[in-house]
Design a protein around this motif. Structure first.
Motif, PDB file in Angstrom:
ATOM      1  N   PRO A 133     -10.337  -5.055 -14.396  1.00 48.34           N
ATOM      2  CA  PRO A 133     -10.703  -3.835 -15.131  1.00 48.34           C
ATOM      3  C   PRO A 133     -10.053  -2.580 -14.547  1.00 48.34           C
ATOM      4  O   PRO A 133      -9.734  -1.641 -15.280  1.00 48.34           O
ATOM      5  N   LEU A 134      -9.864  -2.561 -13.222  1.00 48.78           N
ATOM      6  CA  LEU A 134      -9.245  -1.411 -12.580  1.00 48.78           C
ATOM      7  C   LEU A 134      -7.768  -1.316 -12.955  1.00 48.78           C
ATOM      8  O   LEU A 134      -7.234  -0.222 -13.187  1.00 48.78           O
ATOM      9  N   ILE A 135      -7.103  -2.479 -13.004  1.00 46.24           N
ATOM     10  CA  ILE A 135      -5.690  -2.491 -13.414  1.00 46.24           C
ATOM     11  C   ILE A 135      -5.572  -1.985 -14.849  1.00 46.24           C
ATOM     12  O   ILE A 135      -4.688  -1.180 -15.170  1.00 46.24           O
ATOM     13  N   ALA A 136      -6.470  -2.455 -15.716  1.00 43.84           N
ATOM     14  CA  ALA A 136      -6.445  -2.016 -17.116  1.00 43.84           C
ATOM     15  C   ALA A 136      -6.630  -0.503 -17.209  1.00 43.84           C
ATOM     16  O   ALA A 136      -5.978   0.165 -18.022  1.00 43.84           O
ATOM     17  N   MET A 137      -7.505   0.036 -16.361  1.00 46.98           N
ATOM     18  CA  MET A 137      -7.732   1.482 -16.341  1.00 46.98           C
ATOM     19  C   MET A 137      -6.457   2.222 -15.938  1.00 46.98           C
ATOM     20  O   MET A 137      -6.060   3.212 -16.572  1.00 46.98           O
ATOM     21  N   GLY A 138      -5.802   1.743 -14.886  1.00 48.60           N
ATOM     22  CA  GLY A 138      -4.570   2.364 -14.438  1.00 48.60           C
ATOM     23  C   GLY A 138      -3.484   2.305 -15.495  1.00 48.60           C
ATOM     24  O   GLY A 138      -2.756   3.287 -15.715  1.00 48.60           O
ATOM     25  N   GLU A 139      -3.366   1.165 -16.176  1.00 47.19           N
ATOM     26  CA  GLU A 139      -2.355   1.012 -17.219  1.00 47.19           C
ATOM     27  C   GLU A 139      -2.637   1.956 -18.391  1.00 47.19           C
ATOM     28  O   GLU A 139      -1.715   2.539 -18.977  1.00 47.19           O
ATOM     29  N   GLU A 140      -3.911   2.120 -18.726  1.00 50.39           N
ATOM     30  CA  GLU A 140      -4.284   3.021 -19.809  1.00 50.39           C
ATOM     31  C   GLU A 140      -3.905   4.462 -19.456  1.00 50.39           C
ATOM     32  O   GLU A 140      -3.420   5.213 -20.299  1.00 50.39           O
ATOM     33  N   GLN A 156      -5.571   2.885  -4.787  1.00 47.52           N
ATOM     34  CA  GLN A 156      -6.880   2.372  -4.365  1.00 47.52           C
ATOM     35  C   GLN A 156      -6.965   0.865  -4.552  1.00 47.52           C
ATOM     36  O   GLN A 156      -7.505   0.155  -3.702  1.00 47.52           O
ATOM     37  N   ILE A 157      -6.424   0.364  -5.674  1.00 48.36           N
ATOM     38  CA  ILE A 157      -6.447  -1.088  -5.901  1.00 48.36           C
ATOM     39  C   ILE A 157      -5.559  -1.792  -4.877  1.00 48.36           C
ATOM     40  O   ILE A 157      -5.878  -2.892  -4.409  1.00 48.36           O
ATOM     41  N   ILE A 160      -7.143  -2.904  -1.815  1.00 47.00           N
ATOM     42  CA  ILE A 160      -7.947  -4.129  -1.968  1.00 47.00           C
ATOM     43  C   ILE A 160      -7.037  -5.349  -2.072  1.00 47.00           C
ATOM     44  O   ILE A 160      -7.305  -6.394  -1.479  1.00 47.00           O
ATOM     45  N   ALA A 161      -5.965  -5.207  -2.860  1.00 48.20           N
ATOM     46  CA  ALA A 161      -5.070  -6.346  -3.134  1.00 48.20           C
ATOM     47  C   ALA A 161      -3.627  -5.931  -2.886  1.00 48.20           C
ATOM     48  O   ALA A 161      -2.859  -5.698  -3.834  1.00 48.20           O
ATOM     49  N   PRO A 162      -3.220  -5.835  -1.618  1.00 48.91           N
ATOM     50  CA  PRO A 162      -1.873  -5.341  -1.295  1.00 48.91           C
ATOM     51  C   PRO A 162      -0.741  -6.267  -1.712  1.00 48.91           C
ATOM     52  O   PRO A 162       0.422  -5.832  -1.745  1.00 48.91           O
ATOM     53  N   ASP A 163      -1.050  -7.522  -2.052  1.00 45.03           N
ATOM     54  CA  ASP A 163       0.000  -8.474  -2.414  1.00 45.03           C
ATOM     55  C   ASP A 163      -0.028  -8.829  -3.897  1.00 45.03           C
ATOM     56  O   ASP A 163       0.613  -9.795  -4.311  1.00 45.03           O
ATOM     57  N   ASN A 164      -0.767  -8.062  -4.680  1.00 45.01           N
ATOM     58  CA  ASN A 164      -0.873  -8.352  -6.108  1.00 45.01           C
ATOM     59  C   ASN A 164       0.292  -7.703  -6.854  1.00 45.01           C
ATOM     60  O   ASN A 164       0.461  -6.485  -6.829  1.00 45.01           O
ATOM     61  N   ALA A 165       1.109  -8.520  -7.526  1.00 48.80           N
ATOM     62  CA  ALA A 165       2.319  -8.012  -8.186  1.00 48.80           C
ATOM     63  C   ALA A 165       1.998  -7.025  -9.304  1.00 48.80           C
ATOM     64  O   ALA A 165       2.705  -6.037  -9.492  1.00 48.80           O
TER      65      ALA A 165
END
Length: 303
Positions: A133-140, A156-157, A160-165
């Motif tokens: 949901p946070l990624i979706a917010m950033g993309e929006e 901020q994300i 939490i997930a430094p290796d998430n592409a």
């Protein structure tokens, strides 16, 4: 695995196997490596399989080593005839024989295939569900032109997930949207080579390439006049498309690039089509706008 008539030692081995392999395999993929101290190939394989399983631990993979000299009954139940023998176990059952995989690349290929097919619970999956949901917010925010807010969200994300592409792609594209191209370049250079091949990162690379080549142009009247004088001035049309792209008019840019392809698809070694594909990559291949533009391109190419 029945224990009736077994020695106390075998019963203990069965119980240990149940705890170490069967129970964890209900939600994880357990790799069982049958080996022995006297086995040379086992010793060669050990560091490879240990490294790969450690790398895949967050994906829900666990390694259990079974010494066949100490666990003969367990080995017989798996019909182990030679060692090293390596099985992948899920929900108490062998799901793959990995014995032929002797290199890191081969093992990873097998594991990637299994993980894509089985409902393995993993830290990565749990984390992905948490941050989606946070990624979706950033993309929006990015799509709405709120680049600064998007950058803050993706930063901020990333904590939490430094290796998430996907997260890193959003972070890179936010930097690009803010004109911080050198910062984006530096972040991109720090990413592992394997991650740089990820589709999400490729999208960020395309956005960065466009930003480098398509800067905002305050006055396009000059190039528009050149094009009005000669509709086949592909250089002027390409320059106009680049300017429109830099000004954020992707519809106008795509229209001009498509027109170049329609008039002369081979112009400048197919530069217009190449630029179109870069634009599609930057916007996102799953975006409805890209689908519509690709249909237009196909109609031109195959008409």
């Amino acid at each position: 695995m029945a224990t009736l008539g077994l020695s106390e030692a075998d019963k203990a081995a069965v119980e240990a196997f149940r705890q170490d392999v069967v129970e964890p395999s209900r939600t994880s993929l357990v790799i069982v490596d049958f080996w022995a101290e006297w086995c040379g190939p086992c010793k060669q394989l050990a560091p490879v399989i240990e490294k790969v399983c450690a790398d895949y631990a967050s994906k829900g993979v666990k390694l259990v080593k079974v010494n066949v000299d100490e666990n003969g009954f367990i080995a017989s139940q798996f019909r182990v005839q030679s060692i090293p023998t390596v099985y992948a176990v899920f929900q108490g059952q062998p799901v793959a024989d990995l014995s032929q995989a002797r290199t890191e690349g081969q093992l990873k290929q097998y594991l990637d295939q299994l993980l894509s097919q089985l409902p393995i619970e993993s830290d990565e999956k749990a984390q992905a569900e948490e941050i989606a949901p946070l990624i979706a917010m950033g993309e929006e925010m990015l799509a709405g032109g709120e680049a600064e807010r998007a950058l803050s969200v993706f930063q901020q994300i990333a904590d939490i997930a430094p290796d998430n592409a996907e997260v890193l792609s959003g972070l890179l594209r936010a930097l690009v949207a803010l004109g911080q191209l050198d910062e984006a370049d530096a972040l991109l250079a720090e990413l592992p080579a394997e991650m740089q091949k990820d589709q999400a990162i490729e999208r960020a690379k395309a956005a960065l390439a466009l930003a480098r080549n398509a800067r905002p142009v305050a006055d396009l009247s000059g190039v528009e006049a050149r094009l009005a004088a000669d509709a086949d001035d592909h250089e002027a049309r390409f320059e106009l498309a680049t300017g429109l792209m830099g000004n954020g008019d992707r519809d106008g840019a795509a229209e001009q690039l498509l027109e170049i392809v329609r008039r002369d698809r081979a112009w400048n070694d197919g530069a217009a089509r190449t630029q179109l594909l870069t634009l599609f990559e930057a916007v996102g291949l799953e975006d409805p706008w890209v689908s519509a533009q690709r249909r237009k391109l196909s109609q031109i190419l195959f008409s």
